[in-house]
Write a protein that holds these residues in place. Structure first.
Motif, PDB file in Angstrom:
ATOM      1  N   LEU A   1      35.366 -20.845  48.061  1.00 54.30           N
ATOM      2  CA  LEU A   1      34.664 -19.823  47.284  1.00 54.30           C
ATOM      3  C   LEU A   1      35.601 -19.201  46.254  1.00 54.30           C
ATOM      4  O   LEU A   1      35.203 -18.905  45.123  1.00 54.30           O
ATOM      5  N   ARG A   2      36.849 -19.012  46.632  1.00 59.37           N
ATOM      6  CA  ARG A   2      37.800 -18.438  45.672  1.00 59.37           C
ATOM      7  C   ARG A   2      37.965 -19.349  44.464  1.00 59.37           C
ATOM      8  O   ARG A   2      38.060 -18.891  43.337  1.00 59.37           O
ATOM      9  N   GLU A   3      37.973 -20.671  44.689  1.00 60.04           N
ATOM     10  CA  GLU A   3      38.058 -21.600  43.546  1.00 60.04           C
ATOM     11  C   GLU A   3      36.875 -21.432  42.615  1.00 60.04           C
ATOM     12  O   GLU A   3      37.005 -21.489  41.401  1.00 60.04           O
ATOM     13  N   ARG A   4      35.706 -21.236  43.219  1.00 57.97           N
ATOM     14  CA  ARG A   4      34.498 -21.122  42.399  1.00 57.97           C
ATOM     15  C   ARG A   4      34.373 -19.742  41.759  1.00 57.97           C
ATOM     16  O   ARG A   4      33.895 -19.616  40.646  1.00 57.97           O
TER      17      ARG A   4
ATOM     18  N   GLY B   1      56.107  -1.786  61.450  1.00 58.23           N
ATOM     19  CA  GLY B   1      57.266  -1.303  62.186  1.00 58.23           C
ATOM     20  C   GLY B   1      57.277  -1.728  63.642  1.00 58.23           C
ATOM     21  O   GLY B   1      58.342  -1.912  64.245  1.00 58.23           O
ATOM     22  N   ASP B   2      56.092  -1.909  64.234  1.00 55.08           N
ATOM     23  CA  ASP B   2      56.003  -2.315  65.643  1.00 55.08           C
ATOM     24  C   ASP B   2      56.049  -3.828  65.823  1.00 55.08           C
ATOM     25  O   ASP B   2      55.897  -4.327  66.936  1.00 55.08           O
ATOM     26  N   GLY B   3      56.197  -4.536  64.718  1.00 51.03           N
ATOM     27  CA  GLY B   3      56.271  -5.993  64.811  1.00 51.03           C
ATOM     28  C   GLY B   3      54.915  -6.679  64.761  1.00 51.03           C
ATOM     29  O   GLY B   3      54.824  -7.902  64.850  1.00 51.03           O
ATOM     30  N   ALA B   4      53.833  -5.897  64.613  1.00 54.40           N
ATOM     31  CA  ALA B   4      52.499  -6.521  64.551  1.00 54.40           C
ATOM     32  C   ALA B   4      52.290  -7.153  63.173  1.00 54.40           C
ATOM     33  O   ALA B   4      52.676  -6.569  62.149  1.00 54.40           O
ATOM     34  N   ALA B   5      51.705  -8.343  63.161  1.00 51.70           N
ATOM     35  CA  ALA B   5      51.464  -9.044  61.900  1.00 51.70           C
ATOM     36  C   ALA B   5      50.369  -8.320  61.115  1.00 51.70           C
ATOM     37  O   ALA B   5      49.304  -8.015  61.647  1.00 51.70           O
ATOM     38  N   THR B   6      50.637  -8.020  59.861  1.00 55.40           N
ATOM     39  CA  THR B   6      49.644  -7.304  59.046  1.00 55.40           C
ATOM     40  C   THR B   6      49.146  -8.114  57.860  1.00 55.40           C
ATOM     41  O   THR B   6      48.135  -7.776  57.266  1.00 55.40           O
ATOM     42  N   ALA B   7      49.875  -9.163  57.493  1.00 53.04           N
ATOM     43  CA  ALA B   7      49.441  -9.985  56.355  1.00 53.04           C
ATOM     44  C   ALA B   7      50.176 -11.316  56.395  1.00 53.04           C
ATOM     45  O   ALA B   7      51.204 -11.453  57.071  1.00 53.04           O
ATOM     46  N   VAL B   8      49.607 -12.283  55.693  1.00 52.37           N
ATOM     47  CA  VAL B   8      50.260 -13.590  55.560  1.00 52.37           C
ATOM     48  C   VAL B   8      50.412 -13.875  54.072  1.00 52.37           C
ATOM     49  O   VAL B   8      49.445 -13.755  53.308  1.00 52.37           O
ATOM     50  N   ARG B   9      51.629 -14.214  53.636  1.00 48.89           N
ATOM     51  CA  ARG B   9      51.870 -14.573  52.229  1.00 48.89           C
ATOM     52  C   ARG B   9      52.049 -16.074  52.129  1.00 48.89           C
ATOM     53  O   ARG B   9      52.866 -16.652  52.851  1.00 48.89           O
ATOM     54  N   PHE B  10      51.289 -16.672  51.218  1.00 46.84           N
ATOM     55  CA  PHE B  10      51.365 -18.123  51.089  1.00 46.84           C
ATOM     56  C   PHE B  10      50.978 -18.512  49.659  1.00 46.84           C
ATOM     57  O   PHE B  10      49.945 -18.057  49.155  1.00 46.84           O
ATOM     58  N   GLU B  11      51.808 -19.321  49.043  1.00 46.34           N
ATOM     59  CA  GLU B  11      51.550 -19.824  47.690  1.00 46.34           C
ATOM     60  C   GLU B  11      51.174 -18.710  46.722  1.00 46.34           C
ATOM     61  O   GLU B  11      50.179 -18.794  46.000  1.00 46.34           O
ATOM     62  N   GLY B  12      51.956 -17.635  46.761  1.00 46.15           N
ATOM     63  CA  GLY B  12      51.778 -16.575  45.774  1.00 46.15           C
ATOM     64  C   GLY B  12      50.634 -15.609  46.052  1.00 46.15           C
ATOM     65  O   GLY B  12      50.401 -14.686  45.268  1.00 46.15           O
ATOM     66  N   ARG B  13      49.913 -15.810  47.133  1.00 46.72           N
ATOM     67  CA  ARG B  13      48.813 -14.889  47.452  1.00 46.72           C
ATOM     68  C   ARG B  13      49.112 -14.209  48.777  1.00 46.72           C
ATOM     69  O   ARG B  13      49.857 -14.724  49.606  1.00 46.72           O
ATOM     70  N   GLU B  14      48.459 -13.059  48.970  1.00 50.05           N
ATOM     71  CA  GLU B  14      48.610 -12.371  50.253  1.00 50.05           C
ATOM     72  C   GLU B  14      47.234 -12.177  50.879  1.00 50.05           C
ATOM     73  O   GLU B  14      46.304 -11.706  50.224  1.00 50.05           O
ATOM     74  N   THR B  15      47.109 -12.543  52.132  1.00 45.79           N
ATOM     75  CA  THR B  15      45.873 -12.316  52.873  1.00 45.79           C
ATOM     76  C   THR B  15      46.167 -11.289  53.948  1.00 45.79           C
ATOM     77  O   THR B  15      47.048 -11.501  54.791  1.00 45.79           O
ATOM     78  N   ARG B  16      45.457 -10.162  53.892  1.00 43.05           N
ATOM     79  CA  ARG B  16      45.684  -9.125  54.896  1.00 43.05           C
ATOM     80  C   ARG B  16      45.036  -9.536  56.216  1.00 43.05           C
ATOM     81  O   ARG B  16      44.011 -10.228  56.234  1.00 43.05           O
ATOM     82  N   LEU B  17      45.631  -9.093  57.297  1.00 42.44           N
ATOM     83  CA  LEU B  17      45.046  -9.349  58.617  1.00 42.44           C
ATOM     84  C   LEU B  17      44.399  -8.066  59.116  1.00 42.44           C
ATOM     85  O   LEU B  17      44.877  -6.964  58.837  1.00 42.44           O
TER      86      LEU B  17
ATOM     87  N   ASP C   1      44.584 -27.453  56.460  1.00 39.21           N
ATOM     88  CA  ASP C   1      43.393 -27.132  55.651  1.00 39.21           C
ATOM     89  C   ASP C   1      42.618 -25.952  56.225  1.00 39.21           C
ATOM     90  O   ASP C   1      42.096 -25.119  55.481  1.00 39.21           O
ATOM     91  N   VAL C   2      42.529 -25.887  57.543  1.00 43.12           N
ATOM     92  CA  VAL C   2      41.791 -24.775  58.168  1.00 43.12           C
ATOM     93  C   VAL C   2      42.492 -23.453  57.840  1.00 43.12           C
ATOM     94  O   VAL C   2      41.857 -22.473  57.445  1.00 43.12           O
ATOM     95  N   LEU C   3      43.809 -23.440  57.973  1.00 40.34           N
ATOM     96  CA  LEU C   3      44.555 -22.206  57.679  1.00 40.34           C
ATOM     97  C   LEU C   3      44.470 -21.851  56.191  1.00 40.34           C
ATOM     98  O   LEU C   3      44.211 -20.703  55.826  1.00 40.34           O
ATOM     99  N   ARG C   4      44.666 -22.843  55.346  1.00 36.30           N
ATOM    100  CA  ARG C   4      44.553 -22.614  53.895  1.00 36.30           C
ATOM    101  C   ARG C   4      43.176 -22.091  53.546  1.00 36.30           C
ATOM    102  O   ARG C   4      43.017 -21.242  52.669  1.00 36.30           O
ATOM    103  N   GLY C   5      42.162 -22.633  54.218  1.00 39.50           N
ATOM    104  CA  GLY C   5      40.785 -22.203  53.940  1.00 39.50           C
ATOM    105  C   GLY C   5      40.642 -20.704  54.187  1.00 39.50           C
ATOM    106  O   GLY C   5      40.172 -19.952  53.330  1.00 39.50           O
ATOM    107  N   ILE C   6      41.081 -20.262  55.366  1.00 43.74           N
ATOM    108  CA  ILE C   6      40.946 -18.840  55.702  1.00 43.74           C
ATOM    109  C   ILE C   6      41.844 -17.994  54.808  1.00 43.74           C
ATOM    110  O   ILE C   6      41.460 -16.907  54.360  1.00 43.74           O
ATOM    111  N   LEU C   7      43.025 -18.520  54.495  1.00 46.26           N
ATOM    112  CA  LEU C   7      43.949 -17.764  53.631  1.00 46.26           C
ATOM    113  C   LEU C   7      43.444 -17.687  52.185  1.00 46.26           C
ATOM    114  O   LEU C   7      43.993 -16.954  51.371  1.00 46.26           O
ATOM    115  N   GLY C   8      42.400 -18.430  51.880  1.00 48.02           N
ATOM    116  CA  GLY C   8      41.762 -18.294  50.566  1.00 48.02           C
ATOM    117  C   GLY C   8      41.089 -16.943  50.404  1.00 48.02           C
ATOM    118  O   GLY C   8      40.765 -16.523  49.297  1.00 48.02           O
TER     119      GLY C   8
END
Ligand code: G6P
Length: 484
Positions: free
Chosen positions: A167-170, A238-254, A200-207
């Protein structure tokens, strides 16, 4: 006919809020479904212009989708909700839904494979994967067509993991969120998937702009998979909990949104006439003065119904004082019967229940009352009566039964709960917690649950109900919208 871009909010899920059956005379009968997303969406009302995109699942749905053509389904069938039902080619749909979503992604996230013999990723799998891509693209196309500029799109679950990226591509202008209603597999298990598919599954969601989960545990597992498979950077607080994933110049918040039970709906619904009507029959089946251990599930491999029965058998074996004094009321409703492994499992459930009844049953006591016909009113009646609720999945995104029982229970109900259910994060303190593979420990927990004093049971149930309703569906839905 062109579809106008009018939707400011869109929801996409495989199963929609309505299903149709086709009569022999060609008539269509609509049946509205329930669930968290349906009641969540009601928070914004039919005037908000939201559109729900879903797949046609059976022949009735396909016919309804064809009759609607370029229009949404008849709002009279959907409670006023604008719904676009996609008539995806049956073979593509079957390969995507049964082949990939339910036989691969579901199995991976719930750790269901018997790994010495499965999975086998062969040419058939490759063809199914291509169908999954086609099916996801059909959703991305439909969403892209209807969304206004900068619309918010909430994509649901493992069926549609590729949609955010497609969807992001479109439509790069959209704000896209993905929500996983399942657990997420830990990296070592996730990597059973072929490498390209895993990526591909991870990239899809990170879109998407945001990827949300039912518990912290599943969000963390997702981030760990992104790091292990893609080499993505995980941002932590600060507590070590994952809050976002950065990949290929984009950030996806968790995000984490622990869907709760809908207390108002449940309290009202469980007092209606159809529920009252079922109470005497259930009471008679349990028998006067006996306690009940209730479970309500789809007959789903991850629900661990067989080990639940084995634990009950062990209880009767090791604690003879419970013989003739308890009945295990097990509702195991049909699910995914297109898959042979589900049909076999259903058979196994029946077989073990029959064995227990043959071994321990007496003239006026049937130890296991197994019901396999879906009946929501009867489930609610059982919730009202239950002394003990058994919720022992080997893995579960949340498990709403664990949250519903304390709300509906009349006299308080002890909860035996698997630590592998998402609900454990919120209910663990007041439940009797079990390792779902440990039949011996589960039998012991059942004994403790049955032996719990009335006051303690009532007090725990009260706290469980409060925790279970902390984030009702409407607030759950609005929180996701706001976060985007
Ligand atoms: C359960 C899961 C959901 C999933 C749904 C699909 O409710 O919690 O994650 O989307 O099953 O079930 P279905 O019957 O549509 O295959």
């Amino acid at each position: 006919m062109a579809v106008p871009r009018t939707a400011p909010i869109l929801v996409a899920s495989n199963r929609g809020p309505v299903s149709y059956t086709l009569g022999e005379d060609g008539s269509l009968t609509a049946r509205r479904g329930g669930g968290g997303v349906v009641s969540g969406l009601s928070a914004i009302g039919p005037d908000a212009g939201a559109v729900w995109v879903c797949a046609a699942l059976g022949e009735g749905d396909r016919e309804a989708a064809r009759r609607a053509g370029a229009n949404h389904l008849n709002p009279g069938d959907t409670g006023g909700q604008q719904v676009r039902m996609l008539d995806i080619a049956p073979d593509v749909f079957a390969a995507a839904y049964n082949g990939i979503a339910n036989s691969v992604l579901w199995f991976v996230h719930h750790l269901l494979y018997q790994t010495p013999v499965e999975p086998v990723f062969d040419a058939e799998f490759a063809a199914q994967w291509a169908a999954y891509e086609t099916y996801n693209a059909a959703f991305a196309d439909a969403l892209a067509l209807e969304a206004v500029d900068e619309a918010v799109v909430l994509v649901q679950d493992y069926h549609l993991a590729l949609v955010p990226g497609m969807l992001r591509e479109r439509r790069p202008d959209l704000r896209i969120g993905h929500f996983s209603h399942t657990p997420w597999a830990p990296p070592d298990y996730y990597r059973l998937l072929p490498d390209d598919v895993a990526a591909d599954v991870l990239r899809g969601i990170l879109g998407g702009d945001r990827a949300a989960f039912l518990t912290e545990r599943w969000a963390t597992a997702f981030a760990d998979c992104c790091a292990a498979v893609l080499g993505a950077e995980v941002v932590r607080d600060g507590d070590g909990a994952a809050t976002a994933v950065r990949f290929e110049g984009r950030e996806t918040r968790l995000g984490v949104h622990g869907l709760g039970a809908d207390a108002d709906f449940l309290r009202e619904r469980s007092r209606r006439a159809d529920v009252e009507e079922r109470l005497p029959g259930l009471r008679a089946q349990i028998g006067p003065g006996r306690k009940s251990i209730v479970r309500v599930d789809r007959t789903e491999l991850s629900k661990n119904i067989v080990r639940g029965l084995l634990a009950y058998r062990r209880l009767l074996e090791t604690r003879p004082e419970w013989r003739e004094r308890v009945v295990h009321v097990a509702f195991a409703y049909p699910s995914r019967q297109d898959l042979a492994v589900y049909r076999d499992y259903t058979q196994r459930v029946r077989q073990v229940a029959d064995e227990i009844n043959a071994e321990y049953g007496t003239e006026d006591w049937t130890p296991v009352a197994l019901h396999v016909k879906d009946d929501f009113a009867r489930s609610l009646a059982a919730y009202r009566l239950a002394d003990v609720a058994l919720v022992n999945p080997i893995r579960d995104g949340m498990n709403l039964v664990a949250k519903e029982v304390p709300v509906v229970s009349e006299r308080g109900c002890a909860l035996v709960l698997s630590r592998e259910a998402g609900a454990y994060a919120e209910l663990g303190e007041d439940a009797l917690v079990v390792n779902p593979y440990d039949v011996e420990a589960t039998a012991q927990a059942l004994h403790e649950a049955l032996s719990m004093g009335d006051d303690e049971r009532a007090a725990r149930t009260k706290r469980l109900a409060a925790a279970a309703t902390a984030l009702p569906p409407q607030a759950w839905f609005l929180a996701q919208l706001r976060a985007l």
